[in-house]
Scaffold this active site. Sequence first.
Site, PDB file in Angstrom:
ATOM      1  N   ARG A 108     -17.511  30.652  -6.724  1.00  0.00           N
ATOM      2  CA  ARG A 108     -17.796  32.341  -6.155  1.00  0.00           C
ATOM      3  C   ARG A 108     -19.581  32.034  -6.765  1.00  0.00           C
ATOM      4  NH1 ARG A 108     -15.983  32.773  -2.599  1.00  0.00           N
ATOM      5  NH2 ARG A 108     -12.944  32.999  -2.573  1.00  0.00           N
ATOM      6  N   CYS A 109     -20.149  32.954  -5.819  1.00  0.00           N
ATOM      7  CA  CYS A 109     -21.517  33.595  -6.337  1.00  0.00           C
ATOM      8  C   CYS A 109     -21.770  33.614  -7.414  1.00  0.00           C
ATOM      9  CB  CYS A 109     -22.065  34.524  -5.361  1.00  0.00           C
ATOM     10  SG  CYS A 109     -23.377  35.301  -5.787  1.00  0.00           S
ATOM     11  N   PRO A 110     -22.834  33.003  -8.666  1.00  0.00           N
ATOM     12  CA  PRO A 110     -23.871  32.277  -8.046  1.00  0.00           C
ATOM     13  C   PRO A 110     -23.834  30.712  -7.972  1.00  0.00           C
ATOM     14  CG  PRO A 110     -24.402  32.603 -10.396  1.00  0.00           C
ATOM     15  CD  PRO A 110     -22.666  32.876  -9.772  1.00  0.00           C
TER      16      PRO A 110
ATOM     17  N   ASP B 164     -27.039  34.034  -0.073  1.00  0.00           N
ATOM     18  CA  ASP B 164     -27.909  33.660  -0.748  1.00  0.00           C
ATOM     19  C   ASP B 164     -28.454  32.552  -0.789  1.00  0.00           C
ATOM     20  OD1 ASP B 164     -26.985  35.902  -2.387  1.00  0.00           O
ATOM     21  OD2 ASP B 164     -25.265  34.666  -3.343  1.00  0.00           O
TER      22      ASP B 164
ATOM     23  N   ASP C  68     -17.191  31.680  -0.395  1.00  0.00           N
ATOM     24  CA  ASP C  68     -17.534  32.729  -0.476  1.00  0.00           C
ATOM     25  C   ASP C  68     -19.340  33.774   0.596  1.00  0.00           C
ATOM     26  OD1 ASP C  68     -18.752  35.153  -1.899  1.00  0.00           O
ATOM     27  OD2 ASP C  68     -19.227  33.911  -3.465  1.00  0.00           O
TER      28      ASP C  68
END
Length: 80
Positions: free
Chosen positions: A14-16, A47, A41
């Site tokens: 998951r981010c980041p 991103d 994600d």
Amino acid sequence: MNEPDETLDCRGQRCPLPVINLARRVPGLPVGAVVRVLADDPAAAVDIPAWCRMRGHEFLAAHPTAGPAYDVRVKGGAPS
């Protein structure tokens, strides 16, 4: 879809984390190398291109049906 020089498998992260892993890998690659980031994600779709703009690398393509996957060409570094 051309074959990349390197593939980072960030599926399930998951981010980041996908961007962090990309940022850690890029310094070890030559200018002009293409990195394919596999990241499922949904935030990676925003991103990764944003990171490329901020760091001076070239976002080449998104491949929504291939992982999803995002291709980045390594450039000389962050813009001044």
